[in-house]
Write an enzyme that holds these catalytic residues in place. Structure first.
Site, PDB file in Angstrom:
ATOM      1  N   HIS A   1      63.257  59.022  33.541  1.00 29.04           N
ATOM      2  CA  HIS A   1      62.747  59.979  34.515  1.00 29.04           C
ATOM      3  C   HIS A   1      63.547  59.929  35.809  1.00 29.04           C
ATOM      4  O   HIS A   1      64.116  58.902  36.162  1.00 29.04           O
ATOM      5  CB  HIS A   1      61.280  59.665  34.850  1.00 29.04           C
ATOM      6  CG  HIS A   1      60.386  59.647  33.656  1.00 29.04           C
ATOM      7  ND1 HIS A   1      59.312  58.800  33.553  1.00 29.04           N
ATOM      8  CD2 HIS A   1      60.410  60.355  32.505  1.00 29.04           C
ATOM      9  CE1 HIS A   1      58.698  58.990  32.400  1.00 29.04           C
ATOM     10  NE2 HIS A   1      59.355  59.934  31.741  1.00 29.04           N
TER      11      HIS A   1
ATOM     12  N   TYR B   1      55.318  50.447  41.378  1.00 28.90           N
ATOM     13  CA  TYR B   1      56.499  50.843  42.127  1.00 28.90           C
ATOM     14  C   TYR B   1      56.141  51.584  43.404  1.00 28.90           C
ATOM     15  O   TYR B   1      55.144  52.289  43.484  1.00 28.90           O
ATOM     16  CB  TYR B   1      57.476  51.655  41.283  1.00 28.90           C
ATOM     17  CG  TYR B   1      56.924  52.872  40.583  1.00 28.90           C
ATOM     18  CD1 TYR B   1      57.172  54.141  41.078  1.00 28.90           C
ATOM     19  CD2 TYR B   1      56.200  52.756  39.403  1.00 28.90           C
ATOM     20  CE1 TYR B   1      56.705  55.273  40.421  1.00 28.90           C
ATOM     21  CE2 TYR B   1      55.727  53.871  38.739  1.00 28.90           C
ATOM     22  CZ  TYR B   1      55.978  55.127  39.254  1.00 28.90           C
ATOM     23  OH  TYR B   1      55.507  56.238  38.609  1.00 28.90           O
TER      24      TYR B   1
ATOM     25  N   LYS C   1      62.983  54.155  44.728  1.00 29.61           N
ATOM     26  CA  LYS C   1      61.868  53.364  44.210  1.00 29.61           C
ATOM     27  C   LYS C   1      62.195  51.878  44.277  1.00 29.61           C
ATOM     28  O   LYS C   1      63.352  51.478  44.164  1.00 29.61           O
ATOM     29  CB  LYS C   1      61.586  53.730  42.747  1.00 29.61           C
ATOM     30  CG  LYS C   1      61.149  55.163  42.548  1.00 29.61           C
ATOM     31  CD  LYS C   1      60.988  55.493  41.079  1.00 29.61           C
ATOM     32  CE  LYS C   1      60.597  56.950  40.909  1.00 29.61           C
ATOM     33  NZ  LYS C   1      60.610  57.349  39.503  1.00 29.61           N
TER      34      LYS C   1
ATOM     35  N   ASP D   1      58.284  62.698  26.767  1.00 32.41           N
ATOM     36  CA  ASP D   1      59.491  61.868  26.719  1.00 32.41           C
ATOM     37  C   ASP D   1      60.265  62.045  25.415  1.00 32.41           C
ATOM     38  O   ASP D   1      61.477  61.885  25.392  1.00 32.41           O
ATOM     39  CB  ASP D   1      59.149  60.393  26.955  1.00 32.41           C
ATOM     40  CG  ASP D   1      58.851  60.110  28.414  1.00 32.41           C
ATOM     41  OD1 ASP D   1      59.175  60.955  29.273  1.00 32.41           O
ATOM     42  OD2 ASP D   1      58.290  59.041  28.708  1.00 32.41           O
TER      43      ASP D   1
END
Length: 181
Positions: free
Chosen positions: A62, A132, A72, A170
């Site tokens: 992603h 995250y 991140k 996905d």
């Protein structure tokens, strides 16, 4: 906190200092000033996210694009994952290169992932709790993805594909060539 450069430009492996005694452990998971001092990068995080996954779950690859791209700082609170990042910045000297590391509740390592990178992880323990920090808020219209087994990126997940558990989203991500031309 110890910060190590990865082979990818602007991407760092962060190793926290762990204090352990008969009661358990204590660690500082992030210190903005210290991180900026060690890397020259000052990031203001505005959103924290967390996921729980079972063995074999692969989430990725992603990324967020445009004005809502996100930096991140990722870590595992519980369990063990194989974490993979790919540099998707066309002007970067490490464009299309990947980096992977084991993140778990023993080493407590983190990966600092700059804007313009793709990211994914595979749970290697019975269960993982993955957290995250992001430097921008999630905007659905800015998300993108690349199929986890893209032939150009050649990511070695070191795990049988037929045993991976993926979301429908996905499974249907575009290839690198489809996403970036």
């Amino acid at each position: 906190m110890q910060v190590e450069e990865t082979p990818l430009k602007d991407c760092f492996l962060v190793k926290p200092r762990i204090f352990e005694d008969h009661r358990g452990i204590f660690l500082e998971t992030y210190h903005r000033e210290r991180f900026a001092e060690l890397t020259g990068i000052d990031t203001e995080f505005v959103q924290d996210n967390q996921s729980v996954s079972s063995f074999g779950v692969l989430r990725g690859m992603h990324y967020q694009k445009g004005e809502f791209a996100q930096t991140k700082l990722v870590r595992v609170i519980y369990g063990k994952v194989l974490d993979v990042v790919v540099d998707l910045r066309p002007d970067s000297p490490t464009f299309k290169k990947t980096y992977k590391a084991i993140l778990d509740d023993k080493n407590l390592h983190q990966i600092y992932i700059p804007k313009g990178f793709g990211h994914g992880f595979l749970t290697l323990s019975e269960k993982s709790v993955f957290a995250y920090k992001c430097d921008d808020y999630y905007k659905p219209g800015s998300e993108g993805g690349i199929i986890f087994n893209d032939p150009d990126l050649k990511i070695d997940w070191d795990f049988p594909t037929k045993e991976m558990i993926l979301s429908d989203k996905d499974r249907k991500q575009p290839t690198f060539k489809e996403a970036f031309g």
